[in-house]
Design a protein around this motif. Structure first.
Motif, PDB file in Angstrom:
ATOM      1  N   LEU A  52      -1.614-106.704 -32.335  1.00  0.00           N
ATOM      2  CA  LEU A  52      -0.759-105.634 -32.845  1.00  0.00           C
ATOM      3  C   LEU A  52      -1.209-104.262 -32.337  1.00  0.00           C
ATOM      4  O   LEU A  52      -0.377-103.399 -32.030  1.00  0.00           O
ATOM      5  CB  LEU A  52      -0.744-105.651 -34.374  1.00  0.00           C
ATOM      6  N   LEU A  53      -2.518-104.061 -32.243  1.00  0.00           N
ATOM      7  CA  LEU A  53      -3.029-102.788 -31.714  1.00  0.00           C
ATOM      8  C   LEU A  53      -2.620-102.599 -30.255  1.00  0.00           C
ATOM      9  O   LEU A  53      -2.217-101.507 -29.845  1.00  0.00           O
ATOM     10  CB  LEU A  53      -4.556-102.731 -31.855  1.00  0.00           C
ATOM     11  N   VAL A  54      -2.717-103.677 -29.459  1.00  0.00           N
ATOM     12  CA  VAL A  54      -2.316-103.578 -28.052  1.00  0.00           C
ATOM     13  C   VAL A  54      -0.821-103.272 -27.946  1.00  0.00           C
ATOM     14  O   VAL A  54      -0.407-102.395 -27.181  1.00  0.00           O
ATOM     15  CB  VAL A  54      -2.675-104.871 -27.289  1.00  0.00           C
ATOM     16  N   LEU A  55      -0.005-103.982 -28.730  1.00  0.00           N
ATOM     17  CA  LEU A  55       1.435-103.732 -28.709  1.00  0.00           C
ATOM     18  C   LEU A  55       1.762-102.306 -29.150  1.00  0.00           C
ATOM     19  O   LEU A  55       2.619-101.638 -28.552  1.00  0.00           O
ATOM     20  CB  LEU A  55       2.167-104.741 -29.594  1.00  0.00           C
ATOM     21  N   GLY A  56       1.072-101.851 -30.198  1.00  0.00           N
ATOM     22  CA  GLY A  56       1.279-100.470 -30.648  1.00  0.00           C
ATOM     23  C   GLY A  56       0.881 -99.467 -29.581  1.00  0.00           C
ATOM     24  O   GLY A  56       1.562 -98.455 -29.372  1.00  0.00           O
ATOM     25  N   GLY A  57      -0.215 -99.750 -28.883  1.00  0.00           N
ATOM     26  CA  GLY A  57      -0.649 -98.870 -27.805  1.00  0.00           C
ATOM     27  C   GLY A  57       0.346 -98.824 -26.668  1.00  0.00           C
ATOM     28  O   GLY A  57       0.614 -97.755 -26.098  1.00  0.00           O
ATOM     29  N   ILE A  58       0.924 -99.977 -26.330  1.00  0.00           N
ATOM     30  CA  ILE A  58       1.939-100.021 -25.274  1.00  0.00           C
ATOM     31  C   ILE A  58       3.166 -99.201 -25.693  1.00  0.00           C
ATOM     32  O   ILE A  58       3.756 -98.471 -24.880  1.00  0.00           O
ATOM     33  CB  ILE A  58       2.312-101.480 -24.950  1.00  0.00           C
ATOM     34  N   ALA A  59       3.546 -99.318 -26.970  1.00  0.00           N
ATOM     35  CA  ALA A  59       4.685 -98.538 -27.465  1.00  0.00           C
ATOM     36  C   ALA A  59       4.398 -97.040 -27.372  1.00  0.00           C
ATOM     37  O   ALA A  59       5.257 -96.252 -26.951  1.00  0.00           O
ATOM     38  CB  ALA A  59       5.010 -98.932 -28.904  1.00  0.00           C
ATOM     39  N   HIS A  60       3.176 -96.638 -27.751  1.00  0.00           N
ATOM     40  CA  HIS A  60       2.801 -95.215 -27.636  1.00  0.00           C
ATOM     41  C   HIS A  60       2.832 -94.766 -26.178  1.00  0.00           C
ATOM     42  O   HIS A  60       3.302 -93.655 -25.864  1.00  0.00           O
ATOM     43  CB  HIS A  60       1.399 -94.982 -28.214  1.00  0.00           C
ATOM     44  N   ALA A  61       2.316 -95.617 -25.280  1.00  0.00           N
ATOM     45  CA  ALA A  61       2.296 -95.264 -23.860  1.00  0.00           C
ATOM     46  C   ALA A  61       3.723 -95.106 -23.320  1.00  0.00           C
ATOM     47  O   ALA A  61       4.014 -94.176 -22.559  1.00  0.00           O
ATOM     48  CB  ALA A  61       1.542 -96.330 -23.065  1.00  0.00           C
ATOM     49  N   GLY A  62       4.599 -96.014 -23.734  1.00  0.00           N
ATOM     50  CA  GLY A  62       5.990 -95.913 -23.301  1.00  0.00           C
ATOM     51  C   GLY A  62       6.650 -94.636 -23.768  1.00  0.00           C
ATOM     52  O   GLY A  62       7.375 -93.973 -23.013  1.00  0.00           O
ATOM     53  N   HIS A  63       6.351 -94.267 -25.019  1.00  0.00           N
ATOM     54  CA  HIS A  63       6.931 -93.030 -25.537  1.00  0.00           C
ATOM     55  C   HIS A  63       6.341 -91.813 -24.845  1.00  0.00           C
ATOM     56  O   HIS A  63       7.051 -90.842 -24.553  1.00  0.00           O
ATOM     57  CB  HIS A  63       6.730 -92.935 -27.047  1.00  0.00           C
ATOM     58  N   ALA A  64       5.029 -91.856 -24.575  1.00  0.00           N
ATOM     59  CA  ALA A  64       4.386 -90.729 -23.885  1.00  0.00           C
ATOM     60  C   ALA A  64       4.989 -90.553 -22.493  1.00  0.00           C
ATOM     61  O   ALA A  64       5.219 -89.425 -22.036  1.00  0.00           O
ATOM     62  CB  ALA A  64       2.880 -90.961 -23.787  1.00  0.00           C
ATOM     63  N   TYR A  65       5.277 -91.658 -21.811  1.00  0.00           N
ATOM     64  CA  TYR A  65       5.889 -91.584 -20.471  1.00  0.00           C
ATOM     65  C   TYR A  65       7.313 -91.056 -20.549  1.00  0.00           C
ATOM     66  O   TYR A  65       7.729 -90.217 -19.756  1.00  0.00           O
ATOM     67  CB  TYR A  65       5.865 -92.966 -19.821  1.00  0.00           C
ATOM     68  N   ALA A  66       8.055 -91.552 -21.545  1.00  0.00           N
ATOM     69  CA  ALA A  66       9.452 -91.130 -21.688  1.00  0.00           C
ATOM     70  C   ALA A  66       9.558 -89.665 -22.105  1.00  0.00           C
ATOM     71  O   ALA A  66      10.541 -88.995 -21.790  1.00  0.00           O
ATOM     72  CB  ALA A  66      10.163 -92.015 -22.718  1.00  0.00           C
ATOM     73  N   ALA A  67       8.548 -89.170 -22.820  1.00  0.00           N
ATOM     74  CA  ALA A  67       8.604 -87.793 -23.340  1.00  0.00           C
ATOM     75  C   ALA A  67       7.752 -86.844 -22.508  1.00  0.00           C
ATOM     76  O   ALA A  67       7.171 -85.896 -23.042  1.00  0.00           O
ATOM     77  CB  ALA A  67       8.144 -87.787 -24.796  1.00  0.00           C
ATOM     78  N   ARG A  68       7.650 -87.116 -21.194  1.00  0.00           N
ATOM     79  CA  ARG A  68       6.880 -86.216 -20.328  1.00  0.00           C
ATOM     80  C   ARG A  68       7.419 -84.797 -20.461  1.00  0.00           C
ATOM     81  O   ARG A  68       8.613 -84.580 -20.507  1.00  0.00           O
ATOM     82  CB  ARG A  68       6.989 -86.660 -18.866  1.00  0.00           C
ATOM     83  N   GLY A  69       6.504 -83.836 -20.526  1.00  0.00           N
ATOM     84  CA  GLY A  69       6.918 -82.444 -20.683  1.00  0.00           C
ATOM     85  C   GLY A  69       6.920 -81.996 -22.128  1.00  0.00           C
ATOM     86  O   GLY A  69       6.902 -80.803 -22.413  1.00  0.00           O
ATOM     87  N   TRP A  70       6.952 -82.952 -23.071  1.00  0.00           N
ATOM     88  CA  TRP A  70       6.871 -82.619 -24.493  1.00  0.00           C
ATOM     89  C   TRP A  70       5.410 -82.378 -24.850  1.00  0.00           C
ATOM     90  O   TRP A  70       4.518 -83.104 -24.402  1.00  0.00           O
ATOM     91  CB  TRP A  70       7.457 -83.775 -25.317  1.00  0.00           C
ATOM     92  N   LYS A  71       5.136 -81.377 -25.674  1.00  0.00           N
ATOM     93  CA  LYS A  71       3.750 -81.055 -26.011  1.00  0.00           C
ATOM     94  C   LYS A  71       3.049 -82.211 -26.724  1.00  0.00           C
ATOM     95  O   LYS A  71       1.847 -82.384 -26.600  1.00  0.00           O
ATOM     96  CB  LYS A  71       3.695 -79.804 -26.891  1.00  0.00           C
ATOM     97  N   GLY A  72       3.810 -83.017 -27.452  1.00  0.00           N
ATOM     98  CA  GLY A  72       3.208 -84.130 -28.183  1.00  0.00           C
ATOM     99  C   GLY A  72       2.940 -85.351 -27.327  1.00  0.00           C
ATOM    100  O   GLY A  72       2.365 -86.331 -27.806  1.00  0.00           O
ATOM    101  N   SER A  73       3.334 -85.320 -26.054  1.00  0.00           N
ATOM    102  CA  SER A  73       3.131 -86.502 -25.211  1.00  0.00           C
ATOM    103  C   SER A  73       1.651 -86.775 -24.963  1.00  0.00           C
ATOM    104  O   SER A  73       1.246 -87.926 -24.805  1.00  0.00           O
ATOM    105  CB  SER A  73       3.880 -86.355 -23.885  1.00  0.00           C
ATOM    106  N   ILE A  74       0.813 -85.731 -24.934  1.00  0.00           N
ATOM    107  CA  ILE A  74      -0.638 -85.934 -24.765  1.00  0.00           C
ATOM    108  C   ILE A  74      -1.200 -86.655 -25.978  1.00  0.00           C
ATOM    109  O   ILE A  74      -2.026 -87.559 -25.856  1.00  0.00           O
ATOM    110  CB  ILE A  74      -1.344 -84.579 -24.545  1.00  0.00           C
TER     111      ILE A  74
END
Length: 197
Positions: A52-74
């Motif tokens: 579940l942690l790995v899946l959650g991490g992948i979901a966070h990574a996907g969102h960080a990639y999709a939200a490039r340029g957003w201050k919260g992406s880091i």
């Protein structure tokens, strides 16, 4: 197994007590197995949490990639790295994960005990104060007991805690089911006819 609703359209243990009793019995049996096999239960839970942690991490990574340029992406990328690393550690070495889960149980019992004792001190003169204080003391005693036996206790603590929780949940479901059955029998029995004088 289908859940049949009552005439009013809502589920009623009085009419559907068999399904509730069956599910409760299954949950209680799983809890009993977890108590009997605590180490296997703890390792299995460690694998599940790691995945579940790995899946959650992948979901966070996907969102960080999709939200490039957003201050919260880091922040999202950081959460992704931490989640994936923790998940990989749990999956690669489930014993380390089991030790971590045991420490979380001990920390929870300690914080719970302190919170309940604090609550009981603020309840001067109110009913139930003694029960809350006793529960707090019990949580603290368990935390100290587990900490004194750590890391050896890690082999059984998580499995037993989960097993007891499942077992008691299952038994309570069975009790509710049979209570509903008795209530249904009381309703269906005809009332005694009054005697004519």
């Amino acid at each position: 197994m289908s859940i049949v609703t009552t005439k009013s359209g809502t589920y009623s243990p009085r009419e559907e007590w068999r399904s509730l009793a069956l599910v409760g019995g299954i949950i209680a049996a799983i809890g009993f197995l977890a108590i009997v096999l605590p180490y296997a239960t703890g390792i299995a839970l460690t694998y599940v949490i790691g995945a579940l942690l790995v899946l959650g991490g992948i979901a966070h990574a996907g969102h960080a990639y999709a939200a490039r340029g957003w201050k919260g992406s880091i922040w999202q990328a950081s959460l992704a790295v931490v989640s994936i690393l923790a998940g990989v550690v749990f999956l690669a070495n489930p014993v380390v994960g089991l030790l971590s889960l045991t420490l979380l149980v001990i920390a929870f019992l300690f914080v719970d005990g302190m919170a309940e004792l604090g609550t009981s001190l603020r309840m001067a003169g109110e009913p139930g104060r003694g029960w809350i204080a006793a529960s707090g003391v019990l949580s603290l005693v368990l935390a100290i007991f587990l900490w004194s036996g750590f890391p050896v206790d890690a082999a059984w603590v998580v499995g037993v805690v989960v097993g007891v929780s499942l077992f008691t949940t299952g038994l309570s479901m069975v009790a509710v089911a049979y209570g509903g059955r008795r209530a249904g029998e009381d309703v269906t029995q005809p009332a005694a006819e009054p005697r004519s004088s």
